[in-house]
Enzyme design. Sequence first.
Site, mmCIF file in Angstrom:
data_model
loop_
_atom_site.group_PDB
_atom_site.id
_atom_site.type_symbol
_atom_site.label_atom_id
_atom_site.label_comp_id
_atom_site.label_asym_id
_atom_site.label_seq_id
_atom_site.Cartn_x
_atom_site.Cartn_y
_atom_site.Cartn_z
ATOM 1 N N LYS A 55 0.841 -1.196 0.000
ATOM 2 C CA LYS A 55 0.000 0.000 0.000
ATOM 3 C C LYS A 55 0.875 1.245 0.000
ATOM 4 O O LYS A 55 0.641 2.189 -0.761
ATOM 5 C CB LYS A 55 -0.908 0.010 1.241
ATOM 6 C CG LYS A 55 -2.094 -0.933 1.123
ATOM 7 C CD LYS A 55 -2.827 -1.122 2.443
ATOM 8 C CE LYS A 55 -3.879 -2.219 2.294
ATOM 9 N NZ LYS A 55 -4.491 -2.648 3.543
ATOM 10 N N GLN A 99 -4.791 -1.320 9.731
ATOM 11 C CA GLN A 99 -4.693 -2.654 9.131
ATOM 12 C C GLN A 99 -5.291 -3.712 10.065
ATOM 13 O O GLN A 99 -4.951 -3.775 11.247
ATOM 14 C CB GLN A 99 -3.214 -2.976 8.827
ATOM 15 C CG GLN A 99 -2.988 -4.294 8.137
ATOM 16 C CD GLN A 99 -3.581 -4.326 6.728
ATOM 17 O OE1 GLN A 99 -3.422 -3.400 5.949
ATOM 18 N NE2 GLN A 99 -4.273 -5.412 6.412
ATOM 19 N N ASP A 122 -11.298 3.083 4.131
ATOM 20 C CA ASP A 122 -11.797 1.710 4.003
ATOM 21 C C ASP A 122 -13.316 1.699 3.832
ATOM 22 O O ASP A 122 -13.881 0.677 3.427
ATOM 23 C CB ASP A 122 -11.442 0.894 5.262
ATOM 24 C CG ASP A 122 -10.266 -0.041 5.040
ATOM 25 O OD1 ASP A 122 -10.001 -0.382 3.857
ATOM 26 O OD2 ASP A 122 -9.628 -0.434 6.025
#
Length: 291
Positions: A55, A99, A122
């Site tokens: 990422k 995460q 997200d």
Amino acid sequence: MSEARVIDGKEIAAKVRADVAAEVKSLKASHGLTPGLAVVLVGEDPASKVYVRNKAAQTVECGMNSWEHKLPEDTSEADVLAMVDKLNKDKAVNGILVQLPLPKHIDSTKVLNSIDPDKDVDGFHPVNVGRLGIGERSLVPCTPRGSVILAKSVIPDLSGLNAVVVGRSNIVGKPMLQLLLQENCTVTVAHSRTKDLPAVVRQADLVIAAVGRPEMVKGDWIKPGAVVIDVGINRITKPDGKGKLVGDVDYADCAKVAGAITPVPGGVGPMTIACLLQNTVDATKMQHGIK
Ligand code: NDP
């Protein structure tokens, strides 16, 4: 019967990243803004470390700022919440990603819900779930967003199609339902209690499989010519003892019947990070009132 067209997620993800990079350049030129993504990683989970590294690398490649906050496994919940609070207040940070999975002593829901919804790249925060449900501008979960892009690469207008989503999780199945409704599909969401699943799937012009069961969807479940998007990522052990990644769809079997199909790996997987980058740009624009 001819084999299905293969939907190349790697190629389409590269195009999304190129579009993101172009948008980043233009945001810099027009508004002096450089979008920035902060990722918080708690602990030493090897798969999470690889995801976070990928990422960060792709964020920088697109011209954005990237910050990685690595916290030790025994970090307290209070300290993770304090880190999120600091990032919420930092104007240079446009997107925050914590995460998952978090270590067991930390309440993931509490942490995810503490992220400023406008920085929730997200798209898991209840505010964004609600905004998506009522069709307001929102940050949309990355995997469903990427899946829709893949489907539209084959059928640009999904309007009127019968779509069947197998799986009703909060991160894939449910947002998938909302996105397909926005695309004017007629959507059925199937799950573990669905009766005669093969017959339900056979009605679909568009199948989205997000079940977490290796190669569950078979060729005789597929309507000839249907588009099949396989979200599943499952590691299985082959008879020779070697490991292999497979989807929730029996690819070889379904490719004989489908019109188009995503492979695993190389289908939905690469789209997830590409859409995360797109979400970071979208978040930046929303925060600055840019259309
Ligand atoms: P979850 O385990 O949260 O949800 C699975 C869903 O499938 C549930 O709704 C469950 O039904 C349903 N289900 C399970 N077994 C059956 C069955 N036999 N028949 C019908 N439905 C069934 O999984 P996720 O949504 O998180 O993930 C799904 C898959 O997608 C996994 O393989 C995961 O690895 C992959 N994934 C891939 C991503 C990517 O980047 N490509 C990102 C996220 C996930 P019920 O609700 O009734 O229990």
